[in-house]
Design a protein around this motif. Sequence first.
Motif, PDB file in Angstrom:
ATOM      1  N   ILE A 193     131.841  48.771  -6.845  1.00 44.33           N
ATOM      2  CA  ILE A 193     132.476  49.998  -7.304  1.00 44.33           C
ATOM      3  C   ILE A 193     132.028  51.125  -6.384  1.00 44.33           C
ATOM      4  O   ILE A 193     130.830  51.300  -6.152  1.00 44.33           O
ATOM      5  CB  ILE A 193     132.092  50.327  -8.762  1.00 44.33           C
ATOM      6  CG1 ILE A 193     132.448  49.169  -9.694  1.00 44.33           C
ATOM      7  CG2 ILE A 193     132.782  51.620  -9.221  1.00 44.33           C
ATOM      8  CD1 ILE A 193     131.945  49.344 -11.119  1.00 44.33           C
ATOM      9  N   ILE A 194     132.984  51.861  -5.845  1.00 42.83           N
ATOM     10  CA  ILE A 194     132.659  53.017  -5.005  1.00 42.83           C
ATOM     11  C   ILE A 194     132.895  54.271  -5.832  1.00 42.83           C
ATOM     12  O   ILE A 194     134.028  54.601  -6.184  1.00 42.83           O
ATOM     13  CB  ILE A 194     133.509  53.035  -3.724  1.00 42.83           C
ATOM     14  CG1 ILE A 194     133.301  51.740  -2.923  1.00 42.83           C
ATOM     15  CG2 ILE A 194     133.141  54.242  -2.864  1.00 42.83           C
ATOM     16  CD1 ILE A 194     134.164  51.629  -1.684  1.00 42.83           C
ATOM     17  N   GLY A 195     131.808  54.953  -6.170  1.00 40.88           N
ATOM     18  CA  GLY A 195     131.873  56.141  -7.025  1.00 40.88           C
ATOM     19  C   GLY A 195     131.034  55.956  -8.273  1.00 40.88           C
ATOM     20  O   GLY A 195     130.864  54.838  -8.767  1.00 40.88           O
ATOM     21  N   SER A 196     130.508  57.076  -8.795  1.00 48.21           N
ATOM     22  CA  SER A 196     129.624  56.993  -9.960  1.00 48.21           C
ATOM     23  C   SER A 196     129.982  58.036 -11.020  1.00 48.21           C
ATOM     24  O   SER A 196     129.119  58.518 -11.743  1.00 48.21           O
ATOM     25  CB  SER A 196     128.168  57.202  -9.535  1.00 48.21           C
ATOM     26  OG  SER A 196     128.001  58.480  -8.926  1.00 48.21           O
ATOM     27  N   GLY A 197     131.276  58.358 -11.114  1.00 48.87           N
ATOM     28  CA  GLY A 197     131.720  59.312 -12.119  1.00 48.87           C
ATOM     29  C   GLY A 197     131.943  58.665 -13.472  1.00 48.87           C
ATOM     30  O   GLY A 197     131.541  57.517 -13.730  1.00 48.87           O
ATOM     31  N   PHE A 198     132.623  59.401 -14.345  1.00 51.95           N
ATOM     32  CA  PHE A 198     132.837  58.938 -15.718  1.00 51.95           C
ATOM     33  C   PHE A 198     133.562  57.593 -15.757  1.00 51.95           C
ATOM     34  O   PHE A 198     133.172  56.677 -16.482  1.00 51.95           O
ATOM     35  CB  PHE A 198     133.636  59.987 -16.494  1.00 51.95           C
ATOM     36  CG  PHE A 198     134.037  59.537 -17.868  1.00 51.95           C
ATOM     37  CD1 PHE A 198     133.117  59.523 -18.912  1.00 51.95           C
ATOM     38  CD2 PHE A 198     135.336  59.124 -18.130  1.00 51.95           C
ATOM     39  CE1 PHE A 198     133.485  59.095 -20.178  1.00 51.95           C
ATOM     40  CE2 PHE A 198     135.711  58.700 -19.394  1.00 51.95           C
ATOM     41  CZ  PHE A 198     134.778  58.684 -20.422  1.00 51.95           C
ATOM     42  N   LYS A 239     130.737  65.276 -17.570  1.00 47.08           N
ATOM     43  CA  LYS A 239     131.346  66.262 -16.681  1.00 47.08           C
ATOM     44  C   LYS A 239     131.985  67.450 -17.413  1.00 47.08           C
ATOM     45  O   LYS A 239     131.886  68.594 -16.932  1.00 47.08           O
ATOM     46  CB  LYS A 239     132.379  65.573 -15.791  1.00 47.08           C
ATOM     47  CG  LYS A 239     133.011  66.465 -14.747  1.00 47.08           C
ATOM     48  CD  LYS A 239     133.923  65.644 -13.852  1.00 47.08           C
ATOM     49  CE  LYS A 239     134.717  66.498 -12.917  1.00 47.08           C
ATOM     50  NZ  LYS A 239     135.632  65.701 -12.082  1.00 47.08           N
ATOM     51  N   PRO A 240     132.659  67.267 -18.572  1.00 43.75           N
ATOM     52  CA  PRO A 240     133.248  68.430 -19.250  1.00 43.75           C
ATOM     53  C   PRO A 240     132.236  69.512 -19.616  1.00 43.75           C
ATOM     54  O   PRO A 240     132.612  70.673 -19.797  1.00 43.75           O
ATOM     55  CB  PRO A 240     133.884  67.825 -20.508  1.00 43.75           C
ATOM     56  CG  PRO A 240     134.227  66.431 -20.106  1.00 43.75           C
ATOM     57  CD  PRO A 240     133.089  66.002 -19.214  1.00 43.75           C
ATOM     58  N   GLY A 267     137.105  59.560  -7.082  1.00 39.23           N
ATOM     59  CA  GLY A 267     137.255  60.880  -7.658  1.00 39.23           C
ATOM     60  C   GLY A 267     138.178  61.803  -6.877  1.00 39.23           C
ATOM     61  O   GLY A 267     139.063  61.365  -6.148  1.00 39.23           O
ATOM     62  N   ALA A 268     137.934  63.092  -7.040  1.00 37.59           N
ATOM     63  CA  ALA A 268     138.767  64.119  -6.408  1.00 37.59           C
ATOM     64  C   ALA A 268     137.875  65.277  -5.991  1.00 37.59           C
ATOM     65  O   ALA A 268     136.750  65.425  -6.464  1.00 37.59           O
ATOM     66  CB  ALA A 268     139.844  64.594  -7.383  1.00 37.59           C
ATOM     67  N   ASN A 294     133.073  70.698  -9.428  1.00 43.17           N
ATOM     68  CA  ASN A 294     133.713  69.470  -9.898  1.00 43.17           C
ATOM     69  C   ASN A 294     132.745  68.305 -10.035  1.00 43.17           C
ATOM     70  O   ASN A 294     133.154  67.173 -10.268  1.00 43.17           O
ATOM     71  CB  ASN A 294     134.857  69.075  -8.949  1.00 43.17           C
ATOM     72  CG  ASN A 294     135.762  68.021  -9.550  1.00 43.17           C
ATOM     73  OD1 ASN A 294     136.146  68.116 -10.709  1.00 43.17           O
ATOM     74  ND2 ASN A 294     136.085  67.001  -8.768  1.00 43.17           N
ATOM     75  N   SER A 295     131.457  68.568  -9.886  1.00 43.78           N
ATOM     76  CA  SER A 295     130.467  67.501 -10.036  1.00 43.78           C
ATOM     77  C   SER A 295     129.110  68.117 -10.344  1.00 43.78           C
ATOM     78  O   SER A 295     128.876  69.309 -10.121  1.00 43.78           O
ATOM     79  CB  SER A 295     130.362  66.657  -8.766  1.00 43.78           C
ATOM     80  OG  SER A 295     129.782  67.408  -7.718  1.00 43.78           O
ATOM     81  N   LEU A 296     128.211  67.297 -10.836  1.00 42.19           N
ATOM     82  CA  LEU A 296     126.852  67.743 -11.107  1.00 42.19           C
ATOM     83  C   LEU A 296     126.169  68.197  -9.823  1.00 42.19           C
ATOM     84  O   LEU A 296     125.449  69.200  -9.811  1.00 42.19           O
ATOM     85  CB  LEU A 296     126.059  66.600 -11.757  1.00 42.19           C
ATOM     86  CG  LEU A 296     124.636  66.927 -12.196  1.00 42.19           C
ATOM     87  CD1 LEU A 296     124.643  67.924 -13.351  1.00 42.19           C
ATOM     88  CD2 LEU A 296     123.893  65.650 -12.615  1.00 42.19           C
ATOM     89  N   ARG A 297     126.420  67.487  -8.737  1.00 45.93           N
ATOM     90  CA  ARG A 297     125.809  67.840  -7.456  1.00 45.93           C
ATOM     91  C   ARG A 297     126.250  69.230  -7.001  1.00 45.93           C
ATOM     92  O   ARG A 297     125.437  70.027  -6.514  1.00 45.93           O
ATOM     93  CB  ARG A 297     126.181  66.794  -6.408  1.00 45.93           C
ATOM     94  CG  ARG A 297     125.668  67.077  -5.009  1.00 45.93           C
ATOM     95  CD  ARG A 297     125.847  65.854  -4.118  1.00 45.93           C
ATOM     96  NE  ARG A 297     127.235  65.423  -4.074  1.00 45.93           N
ATOM     97  CZ  ARG A 297     128.086  65.730  -3.095  1.00 45.93           C
ATOM     98  NH1 ARG A 297     127.699  66.501  -2.100  1.00 45.93           N
ATOM     99  NH2 ARG A 297     129.317  65.265  -3.106  1.00 45.93           N
ATOM    100  N   GLU A 298     127.536  69.541  -7.174  1.00 44.00           N
ATOM    101  CA  GLU A 298     128.040  70.851  -6.765  1.00 44.00           C
ATOM    102  C   GLU A 298     127.427  71.957  -7.620  1.00 44.00           C
ATOM    103  O   GLU A 298     127.052  73.016  -7.115  1.00 44.00           O
ATOM    104  CB  GLU A 298     129.566  70.872  -6.882  1.00 44.00           C
ATOM    105  CG  GLU A 298     130.267  70.005  -5.847  1.00 44.00           C
ATOM    106  CD  GLU A 298     131.735  69.819  -6.156  1.00 44.00           C
ATOM    107  OE1 GLU A 298     132.554  70.614  -5.661  1.00 44.00           O
ATOM    108  OE2 GLU A 298     132.069  68.871  -6.899  1.00 44.00           O
TER     109      GLU A 298
END
Length: 381
Positions: free
Chosen positions: A7-12, A43-44, A108-109, A128-132
């Motif tokens: 899986i590439i990505g670690s979002g919801f 994220k919300p 993601g986006a 748009n992310s925790l990192r941002e």
Amino acid sequence: MSAPIIIIGSGFGSYQLIKTIRRTDKHLPITVFTLDEGHDYNKPDLSHVFSNKQNSADLIRLSAQEFASENNITLHAFTKVDCIDSVQQQVFVNGVAYPYAKLVLATGAKTFVPPMLGNATDSVITLNSLREFDSAQLQLQNAQTVLVIGAGIIGTEIAMDLNHSGKIVVVVDPSHGVMASMLPELVASALQKKMVNMGVVFEFGRTISSLNKTELGICATLSSGQTYTVDCVISAAGLKANVGLARQSGCKVNKGLVVNNQLQTSVNNIYALGDCAEINGKVMSYLQPILLSANALAKTLLGQPTDLKLPAMLVKVKTPHMPIQLGGNTVTDVASWQVDIDALGCSVKAYNEQKQIIGFVVTEGHMNNTFPLLRALPASL
């Protein structure tokens, strides 16, 4: 040892997929590559961090290490996948090949930042992310005045939250009102009036021509010639799916990464999920369709091919000074409206030309009408 699901990505979407798989199979090899830390967070919550006085650490439900251990996965944080070999079924990272049995793109986006002139365009903040948020939180905490680009759902939520936390907020949007693509004018006008009374300044029908650094902050010059000097500029001008890696691998790309009803791309054994996936011509960035997509895809990956079914879905707008919930088509393809309004709020039903209900909006004290109206809507897919 058999090749894992990669899986590439670690979002919801990614983490919901993993949790769903693990409810059935505790040992299927799963490897995750992510550009972020890989923490599990909601994220919300980013829409109301300011009034809640939260920092990035407060949003983390499980650290990356805890999530990986709890769900028995191999996690490569801060790791970029360079390319995909879909013929040999491998991904490459720093020249090293990692074979996969199935590949899930949950890339993601990214927030769209409109083109602007000036020497402060690289100072625009996105959330748009925790990192941002983590990288910008100190600057935002110290800011007194903030300009928000975009009056869609995210921009409106962030603007109200920033205002509620005591900051001066200016919102710039080329449309004619708040959430213009989602709310009928009756509701949008009421929400806008509420926010103006709170002190939010709106500049509709305007774009930002330039952003320039000054001794007092950032000077934003609008297309009208009006200028605002602010401490921070946040872009909430919509999302663009991250499809570069998918395009290089030969997957069909449109607005997002095109998938069928089983979330498979045009390339065998490659699937897509979340903000990057385009389902039936739409990129659906809300939690409910992503949750249902993850649940369906988990079954498919476990050997039980499952078509995604999407019921009529509810969108909750996080504007606590005027709560709003909506479902279905609320602006496009609407032939007529039925409005029930009183001192408590309103219920607005949208009908097509055949007099069939296709959408609704409820506000404030009319929330008890939400689920009866939702049940009356046709399925989304």
